[in-house]
Scaffold this active site. Sequence first.
Site, PDB file in Angstrom:
ATOM      1  N   TYR A 189       0.855  -1.193   0.000  1.00  0.00           N
ATOM      2  CA  TYR A 189       0.000   0.000   0.000  1.00  0.00           C
ATOM      3  C   TYR A 189       0.887   1.238   0.000  1.00  0.00           C
ATOM      4  CZ  TYR A 189      -3.518   3.369   1.720  1.00  0.00           C
ATOM      5  OH  TYR A 189      -4.366   4.448   1.872  1.00  0.00           O
ATOM      6  N   ASP A 284       9.247   2.722   0.081  1.00  0.00           N
ATOM      7  CA  ASP A 284       8.188   3.405   0.814  1.00  0.00           C
ATOM      8  C   ASP A 284       8.359   3.055   2.291  1.00  0.00           C
ATOM      9  OD1 ASP A 284       5.960   4.327   2.066  1.00  0.00           O
ATOM     10  OD2 ASP A 284       4.507   3.431   0.690  1.00  0.00           O
ATOM     11  N   LYS A 312       4.107   8.938   9.239  1.00  0.00           N
ATOM     12  CA  LYS A 312       3.869   8.343  10.558  1.00  0.00           C
ATOM     13  C   LYS A 312       4.878   8.823  11.622  1.00  0.00           C
ATOM     14  CE  LYS A 312       1.584   4.329   8.488  1.00  0.00           C
ATOM     15  NZ  LYS A 312       0.197   4.305   8.889  1.00  0.00           N
TER      16      LYS A 312
END
Length: 472
Positions: A189, A284, A312
């Site tokens: 994702y 990523d 995050k």
Amino acid sequence: MSAMSASFTVAPVRHAQAIRRSRKATGKVSVRRGVVAKAVEAAPKLVTTKSEAIFKAAQDILPGGVNSPVRAFKSVGGGPIVFDKVKDAYCFDVDGNKYVDYVGSWGPAICGHSNEQVNAALKAQIDKGSSFGAPCELENVLGQMVIDRVPSVEMVRFCNSGTEACLSVLRVMRAYTGRDKIIKFEGCYHGHADPFLVQAGSGVATLGLPDSPGVPKAATNTTLCAPYNDLEAVKKIFEENKGEIAGVILEPVVGNSGFIVPDKEFLEGLREITKAEGALLTFDEVMTGFRIAKGCAQEYWGVTPDLTTMGKVIGGGLPVGAYGGRRDIMDVVAPAGPMYQAGTLSGNPLAMTAGIETLKILGEPGSYEHLDKITKRLIEGILEAGREAGHEVCGGSISGMFGFFFCEGPVRSFADATKSDTDKFARWHRGMLEEGVYLAPSQYEAGFTGLKHTEEDIDFTIAAAKRVMARI
Ligand SMILES: Cc1ncc(COP(=O)(O)O)c(C=O)c1O
């Protein structure tokens, strides 16, 4: 919704400890796959009356009652827990229940929720203003910290989310190479931008959607998908699209199909192929960044990509994303270069402050050793509890990231992950909630620990896991 949803509102219980004290063994004996289980204790009672009322009201206000799909607990059933507050390794719901938290706001809470040092810096900063929309020195400070720690990053651009970081890095890969096609991996994702909503793991898989309606074919027909850990498949795609591939993007430890570890040779192979083919390699690290190691997963694996996305942890609980990489590549980004990307709130002083303090705390000696030690003990305890109760389980951890599947394994790709017994996972999830442990509400999500998780929290969780594994 699973059948679990019917059985979870009963007598008032305030605290996980209280739940344990009030529990009585039923003496029931279950036989599973030839294993005679020990006496199985009944599930403790969990009162969620207020959570249910608030979530019910939310469904008239917010689509599906939430602002991000997986929070709705659709794949595990039972209705979501509505939070009141969070502190250290714990979350507290509106009914007064306390849980040991292994979601950590989906990653950012690595220094513990509502960390004193981060809060103090934020309180001092807020009086100077929450948004400048102009350069501020804090951007240099956090930027330099990222450059100092992350092997691939020589220059960095801050934005507001992981999604924004990934869609921007895609534009960088295309602008720098002058090519359009990209390779991503099944189950990885990279946020919800159109070109990435192909075989996109957790949220999409949880909802059982192959892709999302509303994404035009034109947006995804340059996205080529390969199975994770399959270097031959990647080589084949490069052969079939000679000179057309701008880059390869992947999670360097997967957290969005559950927890999946890459072969080091797979990452090294991707590094070699992209170099040979004049394409760019992007890690990523929105999830793995500053969690797997001080220098992110790329330091852990010893493989340096051309570009890296972050999010995050780097925002310490405030909305931040970032992308960075080699100076000659980042020079395409406006206003240094012609590739446009911008943001009203990008690099805002509060987000920068939370990020700086978070990275300072993580930089202290022993941080990653603590994460590694407690997380290993946690996952080993969970796996042992599963096997003792006769379940097929496999899983693992790296630093403060972990996960397991209800299948024999090994799980090396999204296709492997789908062999997990997701109904059993739903029962496990609800069972742990009843025991005072908050886990990600999907089989296809990794778990997170933080610096405030103690050995006692791990003992508490493993004891709960033994009881739950015995009764699911
Ligand atoms: C690896 C990865 N990339 C990108 C994203 C998107 O980040 P955000 O939710 O901040 O948009 C996520 C979110 O979970 C992620 O795990």
